[in-house]
Write an enzyme that holds these catalytic residues in place. Structure first.
Site, PDB file in Angstrom:
ATOM      1  N   LYS A 116       7.706   1.356  -3.757  1.00 22.21           N
ATOM      2  CA  LYS A 116       7.936   1.531  -2.324  1.00 22.21           C
ATOM      3  C   LYS A 116       9.248   2.227  -1.994  1.00 22.21           C
ATOM      4  CE  LYS A 116       4.977  -2.294  -0.784  1.00 22.21           C
ATOM      5  NZ  LYS A 116       4.488  -2.702  -2.113  1.00 22.21           N
ATOM      6  N   LYS A 157      11.220  -6.673   0.341  1.00 21.11           N
ATOM      7  CA  LYS A 157       9.944  -6.174  -0.157  1.00 21.11           C
ATOM      8  C   LYS A 157      10.005  -5.908  -1.654  1.00 21.11           C
ATOM      9  CE  LYS A 157       8.385  -3.668   3.998  1.00 21.11           C
ATOM     10  NZ  LYS A 157       7.939  -2.330   4.487  1.00 21.11           N
ATOM     11  N   GLY A 163      -0.961  -6.331  -1.001  1.00 21.66           N
ATOM     12  CA  GLY A 163      -1.766  -7.499  -0.680  1.00 21.66           C
ATOM     13  C   GLY A 163      -0.993  -8.615  -0.013  1.00 21.66           C
ATOM     14  N   GLU A 199      14.444  -3.656   4.296  1.00 24.33           N
ATOM     15  CA  GLU A 199      14.379  -2.777   5.456  1.00 24.33           C
ATOM     16  C   GLU A 199      14.671  -3.585   6.708  1.00 24.33           C
ATOM     17  OE1 GLU A 199      11.092   0.643   4.293  1.00 24.33           O
ATOM     18  OE2 GLU A 199      10.430  -1.143   5.376  1.00 24.33           O
ATOM     19  N   TYR A 201      13.719  -5.342   9.847  1.00 24.97           N
ATOM     20  CA  TYR A 201      12.436  -5.909  10.231  1.00 24.97           C
ATOM     21  C   TYR A 201      12.147  -5.552  11.684  1.00 24.97           C
ATOM     22  CZ  TYR A 201       8.720  -9.268  11.159  1.00 24.97           C
ATOM     23  OH  TYR A 201       7.527  -9.841  11.509  1.00 24.97           O
ATOM     24  N   GLU A 274       0.442   4.261   5.835  1.00 31.61           N
ATOM     25  CA  GLU A 274       0.590   3.183   6.800  1.00 31.61           C
ATOM     26  C   GLU A 274       1.909   3.317   7.554  1.00 31.61           C
ATOM     27  OE1 GLU A 274      -0.237  -0.671   5.275  1.00 31.61           O
ATOM     28  OE2 GLU A 274      -2.100  -0.050   4.313  1.00 31.61           O
ATOM     29  N   ASN A 288      -1.143   3.904   0.401  1.00 34.14           N
ATOM     30  CA  ASN A 288      -2.118   3.302  -0.506  1.00 34.14           C
ATOM     31  C   ASN A 288      -2.870   4.422  -1.210  1.00 34.14           C
ATOM     32  OD1 ASN A 288      -2.431   1.049   2.111  1.00 34.14           O
ATOM     33  ND2 ASN A 288      -1.729   0.415   0.106  1.00 34.14           N
ATOM     34  N   ARG A 290      -5.496   4.843  -2.941  1.00 32.51           N
ATOM     35  CA  ARG A 290      -6.817   4.346  -3.330  1.00 32.51           C
ATOM     36  C   ARG A 290      -7.714   4.293  -2.103  1.00 32.51           C
ATOM     37  NH1 ARG A 290      -6.536  -0.520  -0.835  1.00 32.51           N
ATOM     38  NH2 ARG A 290      -4.547  -1.638  -0.857  1.00 32.51           N
ATOM     39  N   ARG A 336     -13.405  -8.823   8.968  1.00 30.88           N
ATOM     40  CA  ARG A 336     -13.553  -9.258   7.587  1.00 30.88           C
ATOM     41  C   ARG A 336     -14.066 -10.700   7.564  1.00 30.88           C
ATOM     42  NH1 ARG A 336      -8.609  -6.831   3.928  1.00 30.88           N
ATOM     43  NH2 ARG A 336      -8.343  -4.855   5.047  1.00 30.88           N
TER      44      ARG A 336
END
Length: 446
Positions: A116, A157, A163, A199, A201, A274, A288, A290, A336
């Site tokens: 990241k 982070k 996830g 970072e 927040y 994102e 991401n 993927r 979901r």
């Protein structure tokens, strides 16, 4: 084009990839654990093989077993799905070293964007806005000094993984030492890498992501954006496409930033950038590398089969359509469905005694469920994704309420009722919600 693909995953995403391959005339090879020998993806694939015990580390995360099998059955490509090995550079390197195409951006890009703090540096060099932050923190003194410069609240982070793991918000200095130790420990246990950074927040923000598709010729297409602000403990629950109450000017700037970032690393296939959005300002969060769980909601709006084009671009096929051909005139929402109690979120297992899947125009349920299947405790709790699409956002909400009311699952506790609460919440209905909405709705419910 590939003639045979191995799917190195399970559940809903394995079923989704197999369906895309069947439509493309590609043979499929499924892998499974001992707990998944009766799973739907095993039955649907042309070939299937058990590669290990019930725990993911013994099967779906067993790189040697997957590569060995791929060579034995003669596949030229592996689709990693999402989660599992999908963003693992070591797996990508193992595929490359054995002459197998991993359907993704490749090991080098995974390494760049998977760490990241490195992705943050690339974003800055690509003129993509980022929140104030630090380099990798060496110790607690370094963390304290960085926090003073940035200003509380801050967020710690892990540089690896995702996830919702390896993340902790710190609001005051006296909380920092304990949080620092916890995040380093969780990062190491989850990802084998205890490197962390911080970072500023940003509170009361929207979580918006941009879906891109890129080919080997350098063409990058934005397929749409999604609002993923409905989250519990950093895990997404509801996504919608396009993001509501996002101004056209901000959306265009965000798309341009996403294209610049993808182009700067030579990105190929499907990816997601994102952002955190506050009013008309946005800040890069992560990329991401993927297929995303929530790709389905974008497919419903843009009309592009994202999995099919992920496979095609990995095979070296150029994208034949242009940005002007992508439409976002409709609206889609995804809920979901997870195996958990709606109120206390305790995970649920058991046998599916009765299953009724909603139907109708523009209603879709992506899942690996079937009647009498067993939901085990070994894997992620998501059972499926209920997705609807309509010409308007109001129409999509009404359609989702109808679909949720029609959905029946007996034998395994699930969060259908919780989703109904969101579809009736005034803040959600207006669309002007942020990442705090989940806590507020659940507190009001309880």
């Amino acid at each position: 084009m590939f003639s045979k693909i191995l799917i190195a995953n399970r559940g809903e995403v394995a079923v989704r990839v197999i369906r895309a391959c069947k439509e493309m005339g590609i043979e499929t090879v499924a892998v499974c654990s001992e707990a998944d020998t009766d799973a739907l993806h095993v039955e649907m694939a042309d070939e299937s093989y058990c590669i290990g015990g019930p725990l993911a580390k013994d099967s779906y995360l067993n790189i040697d077993a997957i590569i060995t099998l791929a060579k034995e059955v003669g596949v030229k490509a592996i689709h990693p799905g999402y989660g599992m090995l999908s963003e693992n550079p070591e797996f990508a390197k193992a595929c490359e070293n054995n002459g197998i195409v991993l359907i993704g951006p490749g090991a080098e890009v995974m390494e760049k964007m998977g760490e990241k703090e490195r992705a943050r540096e690339i974003a800055i060099s690509s003129s993509v806005p980022v929140a104030p932050g630090s380099d990798i923190l060496t110790d607690i003194n370094d963390a304290e000094n960085s926090a003073e410069k940035i200003g509380y609240p801050i967020i710690l982070k892990a540089r690896a993984g995702g996830g919702g793991k390896g993340i902790r918000v710190v609001r005051e200095k006296n909380e920092l030492s304990g949080a620092f130790s916890q995040v380093k420990k969780e990062a190491y246990n989850s990802f084998g890498d205890d490197g962390i950074f911080m970072e500023k927040y940003l509170e009361n923000v929207k979580h918006v992501e941009v879906q891109i598709l890129a080919d080997r010729s350098g063409k990058v297409i934005v397929l749409g954006d999604r609002d993923c602000s409905v989250q519990r403990k950093n895990q997404k629950l509801i996504e919608e496409c396009p993001a509501p109450v996002l101004s056209d000017e901000t959306r265009i700037k965000m798309y341009e930033a996403a294209v610049r970032l993808a182009s700067s690393v030579g990105y190929v296939t499907v990816g997601t950038i994102e952002f955190l959005v506050k009013n008309d300002d946005f800040y890069f969060m992560e990329m991401n590398t993927r297929l995303q769980v929530e790709h389905s909601v974008t497919e419903m709006v843009c009309g592009i089969d994202i999995v099919e084009w992920q496979i095609r671009t990995a095979a070296g096929i150029d994208i034949p359509f242009d940005q002007k051909d992508i439409s976002n005139s409709r609206h889609a929402i995804e809920c979901r469905i997870c195996a958990e109690d709606s109120k206390n979120f305790r995970p649920s297992t058991g046998r599916v005694e009765l299953l009724h899947i909603p139907g109708g125009v523009d209603v879709r349920f992506d899942s690996a469920l079937y009647q009498n299947c067993e939901v085990t405790p070994f894997y992620d709790s998501m059972l499926g994704k209920l997705v609807v699409c309509s010409d308007t956002r109001d129409g999509a909400i009404r359609k989702m309420k109808c679909a949720l009311s029609e959905f029946v699952l007996v034998g395994v506790e699930n969060n259908r009722e919780m989703h109904m609460r969101f579809m009736e919440d005034s803040k959600f209905l207006i669309g002007n919600y942020d990442t705090s909405i989940c806590q507020k709705v659940l507190q009001a419910w309880n």
